[in-house]
Write a protein that holds these residues in place. Structure first.
Motif, PDB file in Angstrom:
ATOM      1  N   ASP A  51      -4.406  -1.805 -10.131  1.00 54.57           N
ATOM      2  CA  ASP A  51      -5.184  -0.607 -10.624  1.00 54.57           C
ATOM      3  C   ASP A  51      -5.206   0.474  -9.622  1.00 54.57           C
ATOM      4  N   SER A  52      -4.654   1.611  -9.531  1.00 55.25           N
ATOM      5  CA  SER A  52      -4.414   2.894  -8.768  1.00 55.25           C
ATOM      6  C   SER A  52      -5.558   3.279  -8.456  1.00 55.25           C
ATOM      7  N   ARG A  53      -6.744   3.188  -9.493  1.00 56.53           N
ATOM      8  CA  ARG A  53      -8.143   3.788  -8.961  1.00 56.53           C
ATOM      9  C   ARG A  53      -8.779   3.017  -8.045  1.00 56.53           C
ATOM     10  N   GLU A 113       5.270  -1.981 -12.581  1.00 60.72           N
ATOM     11  CA  GLU A 113       3.773  -2.105 -12.188  1.00 60.72           C
ATOM     12  C   GLU A 113       2.984  -0.993 -12.735  1.00 60.72           C
ATOM     13  N   ARG A 114       3.455   0.217 -12.585  1.00 60.73           N
ATOM     14  CA  ARG A 114       2.590   1.292 -13.378  1.00 60.73           C
ATOM     15  C   ARG A 114       2.698   1.070 -14.678  1.00 60.73           C
ATOM     16  N   ALA A 115       3.691   0.681 -15.325  1.00 63.05           N
ATOM     17  CA  ALA A 115       3.756   0.511 -16.976  1.00 63.05           C
ATOM     18  C   ALA A 115       2.608  -0.524 -17.019  1.00 63.05           C
ATOM     19  N   ARG A 121      -7.141   1.184  -5.808  1.00 64.04           N
ATOM     20  CA  ARG A 121      -6.350   1.114  -4.643  1.00 64.04           C
ATOM     21  C   ARG A 121      -6.991   2.349  -3.864  1.00 64.04           C
ATOM     22  N   ILE A 122      -7.190   3.290  -4.640  1.00 65.80           N
ATOM     23  CA  ILE A 122      -7.657   4.510  -3.911  1.00 65.80           C
ATOM     24  C   ILE A 122      -9.139   4.439  -3.369  1.00 65.80           C
ATOM     25  N   ARG A 123      -9.799   3.644  -4.191  1.00 69.33           N
ATOM     26  CA  ARG A 123     -11.252   3.645  -3.752  1.00 69.33           C
ATOM     27  C   ARG A 123     -11.113   2.476  -2.578  1.00 69.33           C
ATOM     28  N   ILE A 124     -10.497   1.556  -2.442  1.00 69.96           N
ATOM     29  CA  ILE A 124     -10.401   0.713  -1.240  1.00 69.96           C
ATOM     30  C   ILE A 124      -9.845   1.595   0.004  1.00 69.96           C
ATOM     31  N   LEU A 125      -8.767   2.088  -0.297  1.00 68.06           N
ATOM     32  CA  LEU A 125      -8.320   3.283   0.736  1.00 68.06           C
ATOM     33  C   LEU A 125      -9.356   3.943   1.422  1.00 68.06           C
ATOM     34  N   ASP A 126     -10.029   4.717   0.505  1.00 73.99           N
ATOM     35  CA  ASP A 126     -11.390   5.623   1.022  1.00 73.99           C
ATOM     36  C   ASP A 126     -12.243   4.777   1.677  1.00 73.99           C
ATOM     37  N   GLU A 127     -12.652   3.593   1.231  1.00 76.51           N
ATOM     38  CA  GLU A 127     -13.836   2.883   1.789  1.00 76.51           C
ATOM     39  C   GLU A 127     -12.964   2.274   3.270  1.00 76.51           C
ATOM     40  N   ASN A 160      -8.424  -9.840 -15.670  1.00 76.81           N
ATOM     41  CA  ASN A 160      -9.182  -8.692 -14.901  1.00 76.81           C
ATOM     42  C   ASN A 160      -8.768  -8.864 -13.344  1.00 76.81           C
ATOM     43  N   ASP A 161      -8.456  -9.791 -12.745  1.00 79.94           N
ATOM     44  CA  ASP A 161      -8.067 -10.083 -11.407  1.00 79.94           C
ATOM     45  C   ASP A 161      -6.707  -9.340 -11.434  1.00 79.94           C
TER      46      ASP A 161
END
Length: 183
Positions: free
Chosen positions: A143-145, A110-112, A147-153, A136-137
């Motif tokens: 996208d790790s970025r 998945e990261r690859a 995922r982090i944005r959603i976790l922060d929100e 795009n979906d």
């Protein structure tokens, strides 16, 4: 272009046994890639040298991407070098901060895929058998970025909810105290 699986497999099969990360010249590496792809080999492909990068994990990401783009069978069309240089100097270091161990990119499918989609998204390329919307979906979903944005929100929303509950409880206590004083 080929299907995304092909490119993800290229990332997963990066031959690190052939690379000494401490001494590899990123400028020479990218020179070779663009010489093969475009036949342009008289000057550096980028406006600024990348050899000053000392973070071995970031260097490894460059090696991974160079391996991906060096592949003669990849069918990746020509793309703007300026856009790609911007990706290498801005986006790639951020990805390296989020996933600091380069081996994660070459051992986790998945990261690859995320790395490949990240590059293709920047270069506005769509793999075979995918629509732009699907591409795009899928990219947003891994996208790790993002995922982090959603976790922060989510964390901020939970903190706001806790604060609202605290304020409601405090107001109820004040009203109860006021009512008690009147009786």
């Amino acid at each position: 272009m080929l299907e995304i699986r092909y490119y993800s497999k290229q990332v997963l099969n990066t031959p690190f046994h052939q690379v000494d990360l401490a001494s590899v010249s990123l400028d020479a590496l990218w020179f070779d890639v663009f010489f093969l792809r475009l036949g342009q080999g008289k000057t550096s492909p980028f406006p600024k040298s990348l050899d000053s990068i000392s973070n071995l994990h970031l260097k490894a990401l460059h090696v991974i991407l160079a391996n991906l783009l060096y592949d003669k069978d990849s069918q990746i069309p020509e793309f703007p070098k300026e856009t790609f240089f911007n990706y290498l100097t801005n986006t790639l270091p951020k990805l390296c901060e989020i996933v600091p161990d380069y081996t994660t990119w070459t051992t986790d499918a998945e990261r690859a895929e995320e790395l490949v989609r990240s590059v293709f998204h920047t270069l506005n390329l769509t793999p075979k058998n995918e629509t732009k919307e699907y591409f795009n979906d899928r990219y947003r979903s891994i996208d790790s970025r993002e995922r982090i944005r959603i976790l922060d929100e989510t964390k901020k929303a939970q903190e706001r909810a806790k604060e609202i509950l605290r304020q409601l409880k405090q107001k109820e206590e004040e009203e109860a105290a006021s009512k008690y004083n009147r009786e």
